[in-house]
Structures are given as C-alpha cells and as structure tokens.
Write an enzyme that holds these catalytic residues in place. Sequence first.
Site, PDB file in Angstrom:
ATOM      1  N   GLU A 216       0.817  -1.221   0.000  1.00  0.00           N
ATOM      2  CA  GLU A 216       0.000   0.000   0.000  1.00  0.00           C
ATOM      3  C   GLU A 216       0.848   1.269   0.000  1.00  0.00           C
ATOM      4  OE1 GLU A 216      -1.967  -0.562   3.723  1.00  0.00           O
ATOM      5  OE2 GLU A 216      -3.007  -2.364   3.096  1.00  0.00           O
TER       6      GLU A 216
ATOM      7  N   GLY B  79       2.001   5.004  -0.695  1.00  0.00           N
ATOM      8  CA  GLY B  79       1.418   6.290  -1.065  1.00  0.00           C
ATOM      9  C   GLY B  79       2.539   7.241  -1.429  1.00  0.00           C
TER      10      GLY B  79
ATOM     11  N   ARG C 102       3.225  20.034   6.139  1.00  0.00           N
ATOM     12  CA  ARG C 102       4.220  19.086   6.660  1.00  0.00           C
ATOM     13  C   ARG C 102       5.329  19.745   7.497  1.00  0.00           C
ATOM     14  NH1 ARG C 102       7.019  15.933   4.348  1.00  0.00           N
ATOM     15  NH2 ARG C 102       6.558  14.120   5.632  1.00  0.00           N
TER      16      ARG C 102
ATOM     17  N   TYR D 293       5.166  18.335  11.146  1.00  0.00           N
ATOM     18  CA  TYR D 293       6.141  17.285  11.458  1.00  0.00           C
ATOM     19  C   TYR D 293       7.569  17.817  11.487  1.00  0.00           C
ATOM     20  CZ  TYR D 293       2.296  14.639   9.256  1.00  0.00           C
ATOM     21  OH  TYR D 293       1.087  14.140   8.891  1.00  0.00           O
TER      22      TYR D 293
ATOM     23  N   CYS E  29      -0.863  33.903  10.190  1.00  0.00           N
ATOM     24  CA  CYS E  29      -0.509  34.524  11.466  1.00  0.00           C
ATOM     25  C   CYS E  29      -0.185  33.489  12.530  1.00  0.00           C
ATOM     26  CB  CYS E  29      -1.659  35.417  11.906  1.00  0.00           C
ATOM     27  SG  CYS E  29      -1.977  36.650  10.657  1.00  0.00           S
ATOM     28  N   GLU E  30       0.853  32.738  12.323  1.00  0.00           N
ATOM     29  CA  GLU E  30       1.357  31.765  13.296  1.00  0.00           C
ATOM     30  C   GLU E  30       2.842  31.620  13.045  1.00  0.00           C
ATOM     31  OE1 GLU E  30      -0.394  28.288  14.428  1.00  0.00           O
ATOM     32  OE2 GLU E  30      -2.398  28.736  13.691  1.00  0.00           O
TER      33      GLU E  30
HETATM   34  N1  LLP Z   1      -1.361   1.873   4.603  1.00  0.00           N
HETATM   35  C1  LLP Z   1      -1.820   2.353   5.781  1.00  0.00           C
HETATM   36  C2  LLP Z   1      -2.645   1.485   6.619  1.00  0.00           C
HETATM   37  C3  LLP Z   1      -1.502   3.653   6.180  1.00  0.00           C
HETATM   38  O1  LLP Z   1      -1.936   4.107   7.350  1.00  0.00           O
HETATM   39  C4  LLP Z   1      -0.700   4.477   5.357  1.00  0.00           C
HETATM   40  C5  LLP Z   1      -0.354   5.854   5.737  1.00  0.00           C
HETATM   41  C6  LLP Z   1      -0.259   3.950   4.131  1.00  0.00           C
HETATM   42  C7  LLP Z   1      -0.599   2.650   3.796  1.00  0.00           C
HETATM   43  C8  LLP Z   1       0.592   4.743   3.180  1.00  0.00           C
HETATM   44  O2  LLP Z   1       1.801   5.084   3.734  1.00  0.00           O
HETATM   45  P1  LLP Z   1       2.977   5.671   2.820  1.00  0.00           P
HETATM   46  O3  LLP Z   1       3.351   4.593   1.830  1.00  0.00           O
HETATM   47  O4  LLP Z   1       2.463   6.857   2.134  1.00  0.00           O
HETATM   48  O5  LLP Z   1       4.058   5.957   3.775  1.00  0.00           O
HETATM   49  N2  LLP Z   1       0.713  12.804   6.610  1.00  0.00           N
HETATM   50  C9  LLP Z   1       1.948  12.103   6.938  1.00  0.00           C
HETATM   51  C10 LLP Z   1       1.886  10.652   6.545  1.00  0.00           C
HETATM   52  C11 LLP Z   1       0.730   9.894   7.157  1.00  0.00           C
HETATM   53  C12 LLP Z   1       0.668   8.452   6.749  1.00  0.00           C
HETATM   54  C13 LLP Z   1      -0.600   7.791   7.191  1.00  0.00           C
HETATM   55  N3  LLP Z   1      -0.750   6.419   6.800  1.00  0.00           N
HETATM   56  C14 LLP Z   1       3.110  12.843   6.272  1.00  0.00           C
HETATM   57  O6  LLP Z   1       2.901  13.875   5.639  1.00  0.00           O
HETATM   58  O7  LLP Z   1       4.265  12.438   6.415  1.00  0.00           O
END
Ligand code: LLP
Length: 432
Positions: free
Chosen positions: A287, A289, A326, A330, A356-357
Amino acid sequence: MHDFHYVAGDLYCEGVPIASLVKKFGTPLYVYSQRTLTGHFQKLDAALAPLDHLICYSVKANSNLAVLRALSNLGSGFDIVSEGELRRVIAAGGSPKKCAFAGVGKTEAEIEFALRRGIYSFNVESEPELERINRVAGRLKKAAPVAVRVNPNVAAGTHAKITTGTYENKFGIAFELVEDVYARASRLKNLRLRGLQMHIGSQLTEVKPFESAVRKVVPLAEKLAAKYPFEFFSIGGGLGIVYQPALASGGADWWQTPKAKDILTPAKYAATLVPLLKSLHLRILIEPGRFIAGNAGILVTRVEYVKRTGRKNFVIVDAAMNDLIRPAFYDSYHEIVPLRRRNGPIVASDVVGPICESGDYFAKNRPLPKVGEGECLALMSAGAYGFVMASNYNTRALAAEVLIHGNKSAVVRDRQSLPEIWKDEKLPAWLK
Ligand code: LLP
C-alpha cells in the site's frame, strides 16, 4: 527519481517550463509529473514481479482524480480509508474490487457502501469492528471479505506522528491476540476471512524495520492460512523517499543527486522481502502512497517580500501552512529551489508563509540563493500529503493543481474561488 530538472537554468517538469505554468495558472500551484508518478508505480511493480502481487496505491497521499486515473490505467488497486476515498476511486474509473478499506473508525454507513460496491477487503482494526461488519453484512445478505490488521509491535524508526506499528498506537490488533481474534471471527457467519494485513509506519528509509515485521508476521500468516481460506497478505505501505539531499554541496543539481546508499529503492526493498514472502504462496498486497506520489509533485510559490531583520533574512512567500502543512506539523524538510537557477551569493533564510502563526514556515536558516520579490520558488517532494492536507485556514483558497505529461499540461483542479470557501455557511434567523 523524478522528472523535475533544470534546462538552461530554468526549472522544468518533464518538457514544460514551470515559469510558463506560473504565468498561466498563478501561484501557489501544485505541479505533478505523470511520468514520475507512473514510473514509480512501474518500478515497484517490476521489483515485485516474482510475487503474485497487487499494488494498492494509498489514496490519502494524493487523491486527485487524475492521479487516481493514471494509476488505475496501470492496473493499480487502492488503499482507502473512507467512503469519500472509495467514491473518488470510482469517480476516477478505478475498480472497487481492487480496494482495501483501512481505518480504525469505519462507520456503519461506510461499511454498507463498501459492501454494496464489492470491495476486495476490509482491513479490520478491532473486534467491535469485526462484529459491526458482520452485522451489516448479515443485513445486506452478503459475505464481507475481511483481513485483520496485525500490530506487530516493531519500532519503525520514523517520526512519532507517523509510526503505527507499536502498542503505543491505536492501530491494529496486538500480535499475540490475532489468532484468538480469527478463531472468534470464524464463528461470525457473514464474514469471509480473506487475509492478513499489517502496516508499521510511514517514511521508512531503511529496509530493516520492514524485514523485522515481515519475519515476525509471516509465520503467523502461514498458520492462519492453513486454517482459513486466505488469499492475501498485505504488508502495508511506508516506503520512504529522499527529501533531503545528502550532497548539499551547492553543486549543479545537488538536490537531485542524493547518495545512492541513502535511498530505499524498490530493488533493495524487494531483494530483502520477496524471499521472505514467496514461500507463503499468498497474494501479496502493498500500500504505497508517498513512494509513488511524493517526488512526483512540487508546490510553486512566489516571493512576496524579503524582510531583513537584524538577525534574520525572511523570505515571505504566497504559499502557507494551509497549502503544505508538513513542515509545520512534522518539522519535515522540503528542498527549496528557485525556478530560475542562479549562482550568486547564498543566504541563510527563513522561508515563511503569510499566516498569522510562527509555525507557518517551510524552512529555517536554509542556505538559499538570494531571491527577490516576484521570483518563484519550488518546494520539492510535495506530491504526497501536500494538497490533500490543505485547508482554508485564514480564509485562503485551495491552490490549483496541474498535471504534466510530456510537453502537455492540464489543470486537474481549478484554484478555489474565495466565495466558494464560505458558500455553505448560513446566518441563523435571529441574526438576519
Ligand atoms: N497503509 C496504511 C494502513 C496507512 O496508514 C498508510 C499511511 C499507508 C498505507 C501509506 O503510507 P505511505 O506509503 O504513504 O508511507 N501525513 C503524513 C503521513 C501519514 C501516513 C498515514 N498512513 C506525512 O505527511 O508524512
């Protein structure tokens, strides 16, 4: 790695100069490279070729319909976390039959919608959820395909806010409890125990935590597969990307040429994991992303002011934390480069937005070429968790998004108009 590069001093995305996009569409502007996006998918797909596998792109990373369509055209499945994401996949022409539905808080309505559309699997995060899915499936006279998300309790070595695979997190069912949970689930009549799932965190830049988790969970998957009609094991997402170039030498394309050893490539990932997974004889789901979308997008912003205080050089730009949260959220690093490359002096600068932060910044004390009002900068690696996390804070309109394909560009989301922001708000009778 990606298709953003300088040609005669001008930053291009594939065959298109970014400056021409700024002229046409304004700033802040998200620009995506289709070739980078699909290239990442294909590289991962090729690395996993020895396995019966399905890449379920994690929609949350970048859910623009054009992005989903481009990936769906390559045969991608999707990791979804809400009815909204499932509807997006369908709107983009993707198949629900290739969708795995994750998340700790699935509502009855979401479960019903997903069941009616015939999704591939629910990745279940608790026993009450199993019972709820069973109940809804019974009402609809359907068998719900489910996989339990096992929490393997391994440290992912990533940012605390994106670590998911330890017992400190709300995700999944503890490793030691999973067998009993399956035993109880097997007595629920409307469930079909289709597989097992795990995900340990995001932005992992080493293969070791994946390896530890897979080594720990494969024997469990084997055991369960012998008892139940399992078809798949999902190893989740989390493959990290390079945000910070290792060669910050100021050389020509230093931001594009990180040290090879620092990159977790699909080849390295596969070389370690494929041998461990092959003996399972299950379909392997993954999975990703960020790995697919992260370096496929940039956020282009214009310098509004340069403010020199006694101590600091503030570059105040027209993008803000509402466009790309981000760094604020983070403390994450995004490379910043000018659209027009210049060799002049390097100045330690704070690149900040107009909100304004004090948290509204993109970089602090960053060595940057001297830029002036009206010049544009690109915030690199903004294709994942960029636009999707945007908000209207400070009543700022959502940015436009553009997709590049060779020499072609297309707006894949119009810039939001200001009245759209408050169009659903109403005055109560007593204030009229
Ligand atoms: N599968 C599950 C169950 C997840 O919770 C996530 C991401 C992914 C796959 C995909 O993860 P990736 O391959 O993208 O690392 N907003 C944060 C990242 C949050 C990720 C949440 N879950 C950032 O900007 O770093």
